[in-house]
Write an enzyme that holds these catalytic residues in place. Sequence first.
Site, PDB file in Angstrom:
ATOM      1  N   LYS A  10     -23.816 -52.343  82.479  1.00  0.00           N
ATOM      2  CA  LYS A  10     -24.420 -52.973  83.658  1.00  0.00           C
ATOM      3  C   LYS A  10     -24.066 -54.466  83.700  1.00  0.00           C
ATOM      4  CE  LYS A  10     -28.444 -49.784  83.376  1.00  0.00           C
ATOM      5  NZ  LYS A  10     -29.929 -49.744  83.231  1.00  0.00           N
ATOM      6  N   TYR A  63     -27.795 -43.215  91.675  1.00  0.00           N
ATOM      7  CA  TYR A  63     -29.239 -42.993  91.503  1.00  0.00           C
ATOM      8  C   TYR A  63     -29.714 -42.153  92.684  1.00  0.00           C
ATOM      9  CZ  TYR A  63     -29.066 -46.761  88.006  1.00  0.00           C
ATOM     10  OH  TYR A  63     -28.774 -47.544  86.909  1.00  0.00           O
ATOM     11  N   ARG A 113     -26.534 -41.247  73.662  1.00  0.00           N
ATOM     12  CA  ARG A 113     -27.945 -41.607  73.881  1.00  0.00           C
ATOM     13  C   ARG A 113     -28.546 -42.197  72.607  1.00  0.00           C
ATOM     14  NH1 ARG A 113     -30.050 -41.988  79.089  1.00  0.00           N
ATOM     15  NH2 ARG A 113     -32.031 -42.047  78.023  1.00  0.00           N
ATOM     16  N   THR A 119     -35.124 -46.690  76.257  1.00  0.00           N
ATOM     17  CA  THR A 119     -35.000 -47.358  77.565  1.00  0.00           C
ATOM     18  C   THR A 119     -35.507 -48.802  77.517  1.00  0.00           C
ATOM     19  OG1 THR A 119     -35.306 -45.234  78.668  1.00  0.00           O
ATOM     20  CG2 THR A 119     -35.672 -47.208  80.003  1.00  0.00           C
ATOM     21  N   ARG A 131     -29.282 -51.217  72.615  1.00  0.00           N
ATOM     22  CA  ARG A 131     -30.388 -51.944  73.263  1.00  0.00           C
ATOM     23  C   ARG A 131     -31.248 -52.689  72.247  1.00  0.00           C
ATOM     24  NH1 ARG A 131     -31.828 -46.944  77.409  1.00  0.00           N
ATOM     25  NH2 ARG A 131     -30.430 -47.534  79.112  1.00  0.00           N
ATOM     26  N   ASN A 150     -31.411 -53.600  80.232  1.00  0.00           N
ATOM     27  CA  ASN A 150     -31.155 -52.911  78.960  1.00  0.00           C
ATOM     28  C   ASN A 150     -29.677 -52.608  78.774  1.00  0.00           C
ATOM     29  OD1 ASN A 150     -30.911 -50.883  80.833  1.00  0.00           O
ATOM     30  ND2 ASN A 150     -32.736 -49.771  80.196  1.00  0.00           N
ATOM     31  N   HIS A 202     -26.203 -47.972  81.084  1.00  0.00           N
ATOM     32  CA  HIS A 202     -26.669 -46.653  81.530  1.00  0.00           C
ATOM     33  C   HIS A 202     -25.869 -45.617  80.760  1.00  0.00           C
ATOM     34  CE1 HIS A 202     -27.377 -43.140  84.067  1.00  0.00           C
ATOM     35  NE2 HIS A 202     -26.079 -42.922  83.913  1.00  0.00           N
ATOM     36  N   GLU A 251     -22.036 -37.559  87.210  1.00  0.00           N
ATOM     37  CA  GLU A 251     -21.678 -38.984  87.218  1.00  0.00           C
ATOM     38  C   GLU A 251     -20.181 -39.198  87.001  1.00  0.00           C
ATOM     39  OE1 GLU A 251     -26.126 -40.364  85.748  1.00  0.00           O
ATOM     40  OE2 GLU A 251     -24.496 -40.409  84.311  1.00  0.00           O
TER      41      GLU A 251
END
Length: 193
Positions: A10, A50, A120, A126, A137, A157, A160, A171
Amino acid sequence: MIEKTFVLLKPDAVKRGLVGNIISRFERVGLKIVACKFIQPSRELAEKHYPLERREFVEGIGKKTLENYREMGIDPVKEIGVSDPYEIGKIVRGWLIDFIISDPVLAIVLEGPGAVEIVRKLVGHTLPVKADPGTIRGDLSFDSAFFANAKKRPIKNLIHASGNFEEAEYEISLWFTKDEIYNYKRAEEEVMY
Ligand code: IDP
Ligand code: MG
């Protein structure tokens, strides 16, 4: 068995100069970069990323946000005017869209055995305040829902990552055409696969 998954660095990752640090974490566990694109997304692309139509997805974001408000002892109705998870999800989705179109992002497809789950794990919780040290993160960010919600912006964070296999497929096909995804062998595949 060999899965592909999608990650998006991001604008906060790009603007903080953390692109190399983050990519190297994926490379060193053995995940293969099979597609990569530096792009400032259009609003249309961000809206599809989204998707409002995927109710459980928007509701999921809303539920997390609601839980964050609850933990902070803040009444969501007073703060943003609604308390229904889907309605809250829609508001946070709006913040997210505005944020990811505000500056360039780096879209990447990673490949490897169990790639979705591995990524992940490397990405972490998150909420950066809750993300374990050692995760992207946890190591590189400190934002919390408290600051984010008070400022009516998404939690910063850095990244994605697709939440499951279906999300990954959707995606990848949204951000890349088939001929932008490459097929090659990494040097250590003989040992790792
Ligand atoms: P994920 O990125 O860990 O998969 P999701 O639940 O899919 O988390 O939420 C998408 C994004 O929405 C998060 O990465 C975060 O930037 C943002 N977000 C989630 N909960 C909140 C909140 O309470 N306030 C502001 N932004 C939030
Ligand atoms: Mg998610």
